[in-house]
Design an enzyme around this catalytic site. Structure first.
Site, short mmCIF file in Angstrom:
data_model
loop_
_atom_site.label_atom_id
_atom_site.label_comp_id
_atom_site.label_asym_id
_atom_site.label_seq_id
_atom_site.Cartn_x
_atom_site.Cartn_y
_atom_site.Cartn_z
N ASP A 1 -58.70 -115.35 -48.55
CA ASP A 1 -59.87 -115.06 -49.36
C ASP A 1 -60.01 -116.06 -50.51
O ASP A 1 -61.09 -116.55 -50.80
CB ASP A 1 -59.79 -113.65 -49.95
CG ASP A 1 -60.29 -112.61 -48.96
OD1 ASP A 1 -60.78 -113.03 -47.89
OD2 ASP A 1 -60.17 -111.41 -49.27
N ASP B 1 -56.54 -117.02 -55.63
CA ASP B 1 -55.34 -116.54 -54.96
C ASP B 1 -54.91 -117.51 -53.86
O ASP B 1 -55.74 -118.19 -53.27
CB ASP B 1 -55.61 -115.17 -54.31
CG ASP B 1 -55.73 -114.08 -55.37
OD1 ASP B 1 -55.32 -114.35 -56.52
OD2 ASP B 1 -56.23 -113.00 -55.04
#
Ligand code: 0RA
Length: 632
Positions: free
Chosen positions: A500, A496
């Site tokens: 994170d 992504d």
């Protein structure tokens, strides 16, 4: 008696010297880019440091002025101004005009004779449009000015002075030096290092271009250095410090073990960071291994049936500074950053063995903590070897038993195959549906992959996600890694575009860098670039990959109605969109991951940041090559 040189002979010598420096500046200062620019500053500062090492100076001030000139002031004894017999001229003029004359007048016995610095202030003078020096001595203020290395005024007393010292201001010659863009951070790192290495010295640095300033003073010298490096780590004992003269050499070390796994040992010779090690470091290491083994045996902390600690066992979690000073240092290796003097090995070894064994005898609790650390390291090393052999044996057997979650491709020629390593199940699902199954395989990984920088190999290899990755790639791991087994020639990390995702990507890259380096070296590793936004206007869809691109496009579509969607995760894209934007070789952008040797210029970076990445090499994403439209 030395003969008095005639003025003519000396003038010819000066002109030839200056010309040599100006014609081949790289020979003297390495380069004429920003590193050469900094080198000029270091050269002048080093002379003041020598004065501090001789115990005659405790303050150095450096200022960068807005016009690109630099001033260095010290409170040493002042460069001698009296007539120098051999030449019949002021010593001040001689050190500024005759190449390599500095050493003869050098303040201490440890003047660096060769290596990175030590070309002398005359080289700086030759490469400066102008240089002005002021000396306070015998209650008087003396001054002299030079242009492109040649005196334009005599040495003259221009007034009274309190105290003693030397002040040098120079403007690098823009005909030779390509940039005046001094880097504050690089200079600061170096000055901090110099202050650590010279206990009790204050270095004050002012950048007048933006009024930034920094001051360094370390009462503890290299002990403070070790504390600084360990400030984010847990130490097992108070730092050990030793300083001793052996014959004409000075040996100093500060040592502190932590509960971590990385080794941070930095060796200096005459204040030069010998990143390629050398004889002093070899002596240091053998002292450590020998003394810790002796102590552990004598106190039955190592059982009779247990093997000796290896050198590696005694360096896990170790932070240390080794600093030696010698009268005639021999620097070897391409970068001149390895010390070659044979005699220093034994000298360092004896000083350290004695100091360390005394410390262990006098501090039994600290001794126990250190030996236990070595024992754990030693056992982990054995366990890791077993675990690795097991995984390698298993993954050799298992080329038929691929991990269950791998969606493999149908093509069997590795050169045509690629594998997407995808974070999370939902993104994995989209990727599986969106891919071209002929040549694209998908391996979804779940959860946080272990932080391999901190964990040991045996624990890493027990991790299911890591095992799946090793089996899928088929090339083994560590020193058993074999590229010929690699099942996909393009290994693509797809995470992504958020924090994170970036974290997981870093963990993955760290693992691959540490345990499958040839994969990166041979250009097999890539990072997928999913779009940040989907923008729709007048029934047309645009995918946008950077903020700058978004701004440009929105400006272009200014007066029309626009709908804008920000992708927070890969899972938000449907399989078609993922294919079109990120996986289709015709349209996607991949970043290739490359490894670069950390440049000599920023070699102190890792050290001063206390980073655990091996200091010589690191992977770079930011410098990654852009690879568009790869042929498949
Ligand atoms: C030679 C002899 C003496 C001092 C120095 C050199 C000296 C050189 C530099 C360069 C920058 N700052 C410096 N400060 C001192 C000692 C002369 C004496 O005995 O007084």
């Amino acid at each position: 008696m030395e003969e008095v040189q005639s003025y003519e002979a000396r003038d010819i010598q000066v002109l030839e010297g200056l010309e040599a420096v100006r014609r081949r500046p790289g020979m003297y200062i390495g380069s004429t880019d920003v590193r050469g620019l900094h080198h000029l500053v270091y050269e002048v500062v080093d002379n003041s440091i020598d004065e501090a090492l001789a115990g005659a100076c405790d303050r150095i001030e450096i200022s960068i002025h807005p016009d690109g000139s630099v001033t260095v002031v010290d409170n040493g004894r002042g460069i001698p101004v009296e007539i120098h017999e051999q030449t019949g001229r002021s010593a001040l003029e001689v050190v500024h005009t005759i190449l390599h004359s500095g050493a003869k007048f050098g303040a201490g016995g440890y003047k660096v004779a060769s290596g990175l610095h030590g070309v002398g202030v005359s080289a700086v003078n030759a490469l400066s449009e102008w240089l002005e020096v002021e000396v306070k001595r015998d209650g008087k203020l003396y001054t002299q000015r030079y242009e492109r290395g040649l005196p334009v005024t005599p040495v003259k007393a221009i007034g009274k002075a309190k105290g003693t010292g030397t002040k040098t201001t120079f403007l690098p010659d823009s005909e030779i030096i390509q940039t005046f863009d001094y880097k504050f951070d690089a200079l600061v790192q170096r000055f901090r290092e110099m202050a650590f290495l010279t206990r009790g010295l204050t270095i004050h640095f002012l950048d007048e271009r933006d009024e930034r300033e920094m001051s360094f003073y370390f009462e503890g010298g290299i002990t403070s250095f070790v504390r600084y490096l360990n400030k984010n780590r847990t130490a097992l004992h108070a730092p050990i410090h030793v300083e001793k003269r052996v014959d004409s050499a000075m040996v100093e070390a500060a040592i502190q073990y932590t509960d971590g796994y990385s080794e941070s040992v930095y060796a200096f010779a005459n204040n030069i960071n010998t990143v390629d090690g050398g004889t002093h470091l070899t002596g240091f290491r053998s002292a450590l291994t020998r003394t810790l083994n002796d102590y552990a045996r004598k106190n039955s902390l190592l059982k009779d049936n247990e093997p000796n600690f290896t050198g590696e066992d005694t360096r896990e979690g170790l932070t240390a500074i080794l600093s030696v000073k010698l009268t005639d240092p021999q620097f070897e290796s391409q970068t001149k950053a390895r010390l070659g003097n044979a005699e220093i090995k034994g000298q360092v070894e004896s000083v350290l063995s004695e100091a360390l064994s005394r410390f262990l005898e006098e501090n039994p609790r600290s001794a126990k903590a250190i030996i236990e650390k070595c024992l754990t390291a030693s056992r982990a090393r054995v366990a890791a070897r077993h675990a690795r052999d097991l995984v390698i044996r298993r993954s050799a057997l298992e080329s038929s038993t691929l991990p269950g979650k791998l969606a493999d491709c149908s093509e069997r020629d590795p050169a045509k195959c690629e594998i997407y390593i995808v974070e999370g199940d939902s993104a994995g699902g989209s990727a599986k549906q969106g891919r071209d199954r002929h040549f694209q395989a998908i391996l979804p990984l779940r959860g946080k992959i272990l932080n391999t920088e901190r964990a040991r190999l045996d624990r890493i290899l027990k991790n299911k996600e890591i095992q799946a990755l090793i089996s899928a790639l088929g090339a083994g791991i560590g020193d058993q890694f074999d590229l010929s087994g690699l099942r996909y020639h393009r290994v693509i990390v797809m995470t992504d575009a958020d924090v994170d995702g970036a974290h997981i990507r870093t963990l993955l890259l760290t693992f691959l860098f540490r345990y499958m380096e040839p994969l990166i070296e041979n250009g097999h590793l890539f990072i997928a670039q999913p779009p940040l936004y989907r923008i729709e206007s007048k029934r047309k869809v645009y995918y946008v990959y950077t903020e700058a691109e978004r701004e440009r496009l929105l400006k272009k579509l200014d007066d029309s109605k626009v709908s804008l969607q920000r992708y927070k995760g890969l899972g938000e894209m449907n399989p078609d969109q993922l294919w079109e934007t990120t996986m289709d070789p015709e349209k996607r952008t991949l970043l290739q991951v490359v490894i670069e040797d950390a440049a000599a210029a920023d070699r102190t970076f890792d050290m001063l940041m206390g980073s655990s990445v091996p200091p010589r090499k690191r992977f770079v994403q930011t410098h990654a090559k852009e690879v568009r439209n790869l042929d498949v």
